[in-house]
Design an enzyme around this catalytic site. Sequence first.
Site, PDB file in Angstrom:
ATOM      1  N   THR A  76      37.078  46.807  31.465  1.00 44.78           N
ATOM      2  CA  THR A  76      36.777  45.378  31.365  1.00 44.78           C
ATOM      3  C   THR A  76      35.336  45.092  31.770  1.00 44.78           C
ATOM      4  OG1 THR A  76      37.598  45.021  33.605  1.00 44.78           O
ATOM      5  CG2 THR A  76      39.169  44.742  31.805  1.00 44.78           C
ATOM      6  N   HIS A 131      47.640  37.725  36.462  1.00 48.94           N
ATOM      7  CA  HIS A 131      47.641  39.167  36.656  1.00 48.94           C
ATOM      8  C   HIS A 131      48.045  39.519  38.083  1.00 48.94           C
ATOM      9  CE1 HIS A 131      45.305  39.228  32.901  1.00 48.94           C
ATOM     10  NE2 HIS A 131      45.597  40.508  32.831  1.00 48.94           N
ATOM     11  N   LYS A 135      43.721  43.343  40.368  1.00 52.78           N
ATOM     12  CA  LYS A 135      42.725  43.216  39.305  1.00 52.78           C
ATOM     13  C   LYS A 135      41.408  42.722  39.893  1.00 52.78           C
ATOM     14  CE  LYS A 135      42.096  41.338  34.655  1.00 52.78           C
ATOM     15  NZ  LYS A 135      41.698  42.672  34.138  1.00 52.78           N
TER      16      LYS A 135
END
Length: 248
Positions: A76, A131, A135
Amino acid sequence: MLKVAVFGARGRMGQEVVGAVEGAADLELVAAVDSGDDRGAVEQADVVVDFTTPDAVMSNISWCIDHGLDVVVGTTGFTPVRLDEVRELLDAKPGSNVLIAPNFSIAAVLMMHFATKAAPFFESVEVIELHHPRKVDAPSGTAASTARAIAAARADAGSPPMPDATTLEEDGARGASIDGVHVHSVRLQGLFAHQEVVLGNPGEMLTIRDDSFQRSSYMPGVLAAVRAVGDRPGLTVGINSLLGIGED
Protein backbone atom coordinates in the site's frame (compact mmCIF):
# COMPACT_ATOMS: atom_id res chain seq x y z
CA MET A 1 6.09 -23.01 -15.73
CA LEU A 2 6.19 -19.35 -14.77
CA LYS A 3 8.88 -18.76 -12.16
CA VAL A 4 7.77 -16.56 -9.25
CA ALA A 5 9.61 -14.91 -6.35
CA VAL A 6 8.00 -13.21 -3.34
CA PHE A 7 9.28 -10.17 -1.45
CA GLY A 8 7.87 -9.93 2.07
CA ALA A 9 7.55 -13.71 2.25
CA ARG A 10 7.39 -13.88 6.05
CA GLY A 11 4.65 -11.29 6.38
CA ARG A 12 1.00 -12.26 6.66
CA MET A 13 0.19 -11.53 3.03
CA GLY A 14 3.55 -12.82 1.84
CA GLN A 15 2.95 -16.19 3.47
CA GLU A 16 -0.44 -16.39 1.79
CA VAL A 17 1.09 -15.59 -1.61
CA VAL A 18 3.81 -18.22 -1.12
CA GLY A 19 1.16 -20.85 -0.39
CA ALA A 20 -0.97 -19.80 -3.38
CA VAL A 21 1.99 -19.94 -5.78
CA GLU A 22 3.04 -23.33 -4.46
CA GLY A 23 -0.50 -24.59 -4.97
CA ALA A 24 -0.79 -23.41 -8.59
CA ALA A 25 0.00 -26.04 -11.22
CA ASP A 26 1.41 -23.52 -13.72
CA LEU A 27 3.61 -21.56 -11.30
CA GLU A 28 6.93 -22.39 -9.64
CA LEU A 29 8.14 -20.66 -6.48
CA VAL A 30 11.87 -19.98 -6.93
CA ALA A 31 12.51 -17.54 -4.06
CA ALA A 32 10.78 -16.38 -0.88
CA VAL A 33 12.72 -13.51 0.70
CA ASP A 34 12.13 -10.94 3.39
CA SER A 35 13.90 -7.97 4.93
CA GLY A 36 17.62 -8.65 5.33
CA ASP A 37 17.65 -11.70 3.05
CA ASP A 38 19.91 -12.03 0.01
CA ARG A 39 18.04 -11.10 -3.17
CA GLY A 40 20.27 -13.30 -5.33
CA ALA A 41 17.79 -16.15 -5.75
CA VAL A 42 15.16 -13.71 -7.01
CA GLU A 43 17.13 -13.12 -10.21
CA GLN A 44 15.99 -16.48 -11.62
CA ALA A 45 12.31 -15.45 -11.42
CA ASP A 46 10.09 -14.29 -14.27
CA VAL A 47 7.76 -12.37 -11.97
CA VAL A 48 8.28 -10.94 -8.49
CA VAL A 49 5.36 -10.34 -6.11
CA ASP A 50 5.89 -7.58 -3.54
CA PHE A 51 3.88 -7.40 -0.32
CA THR A 52 6.31 -5.48 1.88
CA THR A 53 6.02 -1.97 3.36
CA PRO A 54 5.70 1.53 1.88
CA ASP A 55 9.27 2.24 3.04
CA ALA A 56 10.75 -0.76 1.22
CA VAL A 57 8.67 -1.17 -1.90
CA MET A 58 10.22 1.53 -4.13
CA SER A 59 13.68 0.09 -3.61
CA ASN A 60 12.36 -3.37 -4.47
CA ILE A 61 10.66 -2.16 -7.65
CA SER A 62 13.80 -0.31 -8.73
CA TRP A 63 15.92 -3.42 -8.11
CA CYS A 64 13.54 -5.59 -10.15
CA ILE A 65 13.53 -3.13 -13.05
CA ASP A 66 17.33 -3.02 -12.97
CA HIS A 67 17.34 -6.82 -13.28
CA GLY A 68 14.71 -6.98 -16.03
CA LEU A 69 12.05 -8.65 -13.86
CA ASP A 70 8.30 -8.11 -14.02
CA VAL A 71 6.69 -7.06 -10.75
CA VAL A 72 3.23 -7.43 -9.18
CA VAL A 73 2.82 -5.06 -6.23
CA GLY A 74 0.23 -5.28 -3.48
CA THR A 75 2.06 -3.03 -1.02
CA THR A 76 0.00 0.00 0.00
CA GLY A 77 0.87 3.68 0.02
CA PHE A 78 0.97 4.46 -3.71
CA THR A 79 0.05 8.06 -4.38
CA PRO A 80 -0.09 9.57 -7.90
CA VAL A 81 3.41 10.96 -7.23
CA ARG A 82 4.76 7.51 -6.42
CA LEU A 83 3.13 6.04 -9.51
CA ASP A 84 4.88 8.70 -11.59
CA GLU A 85 8.18 7.68 -9.98
CA VAL A 86 7.58 4.09 -11.12
CA ARG A 87 6.85 5.31 -14.65
CA GLU A 88 10.13 7.22 -14.63
CA LEU A 89 12.00 4.09 -13.53
CA LEU A 90 10.41 2.11 -16.35
CA ASP A 91 11.15 4.83 -18.91
CA ALA A 92 14.78 4.95 -17.83
CA LYS A 93 15.23 1.19 -18.21
CA PRO A 94 12.61 -0.45 -20.46
CA GLY A 95 12.15 -4.20 -20.41
CA SER A 96 10.19 -4.79 -17.21
CA ASN A 97 6.47 -4.55 -16.61
CA VAL A 98 4.91 -3.47 -13.31
CA LEU A 99 1.35 -4.03 -12.09
CA ILE A 100 0.36 -2.16 -8.93
CA ALA A 101 -3.08 -2.78 -7.45
CA PRO A 102 -4.63 -1.06 -4.43
CA ASN A 103 -6.70 -4.22 -3.95
CA PHE A 104 -6.55 -7.72 -5.42
CA SER A 105 -9.95 -8.78 -4.09
CA ILE A 106 -12.28 -9.32 -7.05
CA ALA A 107 -15.25 -8.26 -4.91
CA ALA A 108 -13.47 -5.06 -3.88
CA VAL A 109 -12.55 -4.19 -7.46
CA LEU A 110 -16.16 -4.70 -8.56
CA MET A 111 -17.34 -2.59 -5.62
CA MET A 112 -15.07 0.26 -6.74
CA HIS A 113 -16.25 -0.10 -10.34
CA PHE A 114 -19.94 -0.05 -9.42
CA ALA A 115 -19.43 2.93 -7.08
CA THR A 116 -17.69 4.90 -9.81
CA LYS A 117 -20.50 4.16 -12.26
CA ALA A 118 -23.15 5.20 -9.73
CA ALA A 119 -21.47 8.32 -8.33
CA PRO A 120 -22.56 10.85 -11.01
CA PHE A 121 -26.23 9.97 -10.39
CA PHE A 122 -26.19 10.98 -6.71
CA GLU A 123 -25.86 14.35 -5.00
CA SER A 124 -23.72 12.98 -2.14
CA VAL A 125 -21.07 10.25 -1.94
CA GLU A 126 -18.83 9.24 0.97
CA VAL A 127 -16.49 6.32 1.61
CA ILE A 128 -16.14 4.37 4.86
CA GLU A 129 -13.35 1.81 5.21
CA LEU A 130 -12.98 -0.53 8.18
CA HIS A 131 -9.87 -2.56 8.98
CA HIS A 132 -8.08 -4.40 11.76
CA PRO A 133 -6.05 -2.18 14.12
CA ARG A 134 -2.68 -3.50 12.86
CA LYS A 135 -3.05 -1.67 9.54
CA VAL A 136 -0.45 1.09 9.30
CA ASP A 137 -2.02 3.43 6.72
CA ALA A 138 -5.25 5.41 6.88
CA PRO A 139 -7.18 5.75 4.75
CA SER A 140 -6.50 2.48 2.97
CA GLY A 141 -5.14 2.48 -0.56
CA THR A 142 -8.42 1.04 -1.77
CA ALA A 143 -10.43 3.83 -0.15
CA ALA A 144 -8.14 6.53 -1.53
CA SER A 145 -8.32 5.02 -5.02
CA THR A 146 -12.11 4.74 -4.75
CA ALA A 147 -12.42 8.40 -3.75
CA ARG A 148 -10.21 9.57 -6.64
CA ALA A 149 -12.19 7.47 -9.13
CA ILE A 150 -15.49 8.79 -7.79
CA ALA A 151 -14.26 12.37 -8.01
CA ALA A 152 -13.03 11.86 -11.59
CA ALA A 153 -16.34 10.29 -12.65
CA ARG A 154 -18.29 13.17 -11.14
CA ALA A 155 -16.02 15.73 -12.77
CA ASP A 156 -16.40 14.04 -16.18
CA ALA A 157 -20.18 14.09 -15.75
CA GLY A 158 -20.21 17.77 -14.72
CA SER A 159 -21.69 16.98 -11.31
CA PRO A 160 -22.05 19.97 -8.96
CA PRO A 161 -20.22 20.13 -5.62
CA MET A 162 -21.69 17.87 -2.96
CA PRO A 163 -23.87 19.64 -0.40
CA ASP A 164 -22.30 20.11 3.03
CA ALA A 165 -23.21 22.93 5.42
CA THR A 166 -20.57 22.00 8.02
CA THR A 167 -18.91 25.07 9.50
CA LEU A 168 -18.16 23.83 13.02
CA GLU A 169 -16.08 20.66 13.14
CA GLU A 170 -13.95 18.76 15.59
CA ASP A 171 -10.64 17.92 13.94
CA GLY A 172 -11.15 14.89 11.67
CA ALA A 173 -14.88 14.55 12.29
CA ARG A 174 -15.64 14.71 8.56
CA GLY A 175 -12.78 12.35 7.74
CA ALA A 176 -10.14 12.94 5.09
CA SER A 177 -11.07 14.81 1.94
CA ILE A 178 -9.60 13.20 -1.18
CA ASP A 179 -10.37 15.20 -4.30
CA GLY A 180 -13.45 16.51 -2.50
CA VAL A 181 -14.75 13.08 -1.45
CA HIS A 182 -14.88 12.43 2.30
CA VAL A 183 -13.25 9.18 3.45
CA HIS A 184 -13.66 7.77 6.96
CA SER A 185 -11.37 5.15 8.49
CA VAL A 186 -12.31 2.72 11.27
CA ARG A 187 -9.67 0.60 13.02
CA LEU A 188 -11.32 -2.04 15.17
CA GLN A 189 -10.29 -5.34 16.70
CA GLY A 190 -12.17 -8.22 15.09
CA LEU A 191 -12.34 -6.67 11.62
CA PHE A 192 -10.27 -7.70 8.61
CA ALA A 193 -10.90 -5.58 5.48
CA HIS A 194 -14.21 -3.90 4.67
CA GLN A 195 -15.37 -0.90 2.68
CA GLU A 196 -18.65 0.70 1.85
CA VAL A 197 -19.56 3.57 -0.43
CA VAL A 198 -22.73 5.40 0.57
CA LEU A 199 -24.53 7.47 -2.07
CA GLY A 200 -27.50 9.71 -1.38
CA ASN A 201 -30.23 11.65 -3.15
CA PRO A 202 -33.32 13.26 -1.69
CA GLY A 203 -35.48 10.40 -0.47
CA GLU A 204 -33.10 7.53 -1.34
CA MET A 205 -29.75 6.00 -0.50
CA LEU A 206 -27.55 3.35 -2.13
CA THR A 207 -24.87 1.41 -0.24
CA ILE A 208 -22.24 -0.61 -2.10
CA ARG A 209 -20.20 -2.74 0.29
CA ASP A 210 -17.39 -5.27 0.10
CA ASP A 211 -16.28 -7.52 2.97
CA SER A 212 -13.10 -9.59 2.97
CA PHE A 213 -12.84 -11.98 5.91
CA GLN A 214 -9.45 -13.56 5.25
CA ARG A 215 -6.34 -13.07 3.13
CA SER A 216 -7.17 -15.95 0.82
CA SER A 217 -9.78 -13.67 -0.79
CA TYR A 218 -6.96 -11.76 -2.49
CA MET A 219 -5.19 -14.75 -4.02
CA PRO A 220 -7.26 -15.24 -7.22
CA GLY A 221 -6.53 -11.62 -8.13
CA VAL A 222 -2.84 -11.89 -7.25
CA LEU A 223 -2.36 -15.04 -9.34
CA ALA A 224 -4.28 -13.52 -12.25
CA ALA A 225 -1.93 -10.53 -12.13
CA VAL A 226 1.15 -12.78 -11.98
CA ARG A 227 -0.01 -14.56 -15.13
CA ALA A 228 -0.94 -11.35 -16.97
CA VAL A 229 1.80 -8.83 -16.11
CA GLY A 230 4.23 -10.15 -18.73
CA ASP A 231 1.79 -9.17 -21.50
CA ARG A 232 1.14 -5.64 -20.19
CA PRO A 233 3.96 -3.25 -21.10
CA GLY A 234 4.97 -0.51 -18.69
CA LEU A 235 2.86 0.30 -15.66
CA THR A 236 -0.62 -1.13 -15.09
CA VAL A 237 -2.61 0.23 -12.15
CA GLY A 238 -5.29 -2.09 -10.78
CA ILE A 239 -6.72 -5.36 -12.07
CA ASN A 240 -9.86 -3.91 -13.69
CA SER A 241 -8.79 -4.79 -17.21
CA LEU A 242 -7.97 -8.35 -16.12
CA LEU A 243 -11.65 -8.66 -15.17
CA GLY A 244 -12.86 -7.08 -18.41
CA ILE A 245 -14.34 -4.00 -16.74
CA GLY A 246 -12.29 -1.27 -18.35
CA GLU A 247 -8.73 -0.27 -18.95
CA ASP A 248 -6.57 0.71 -15.95
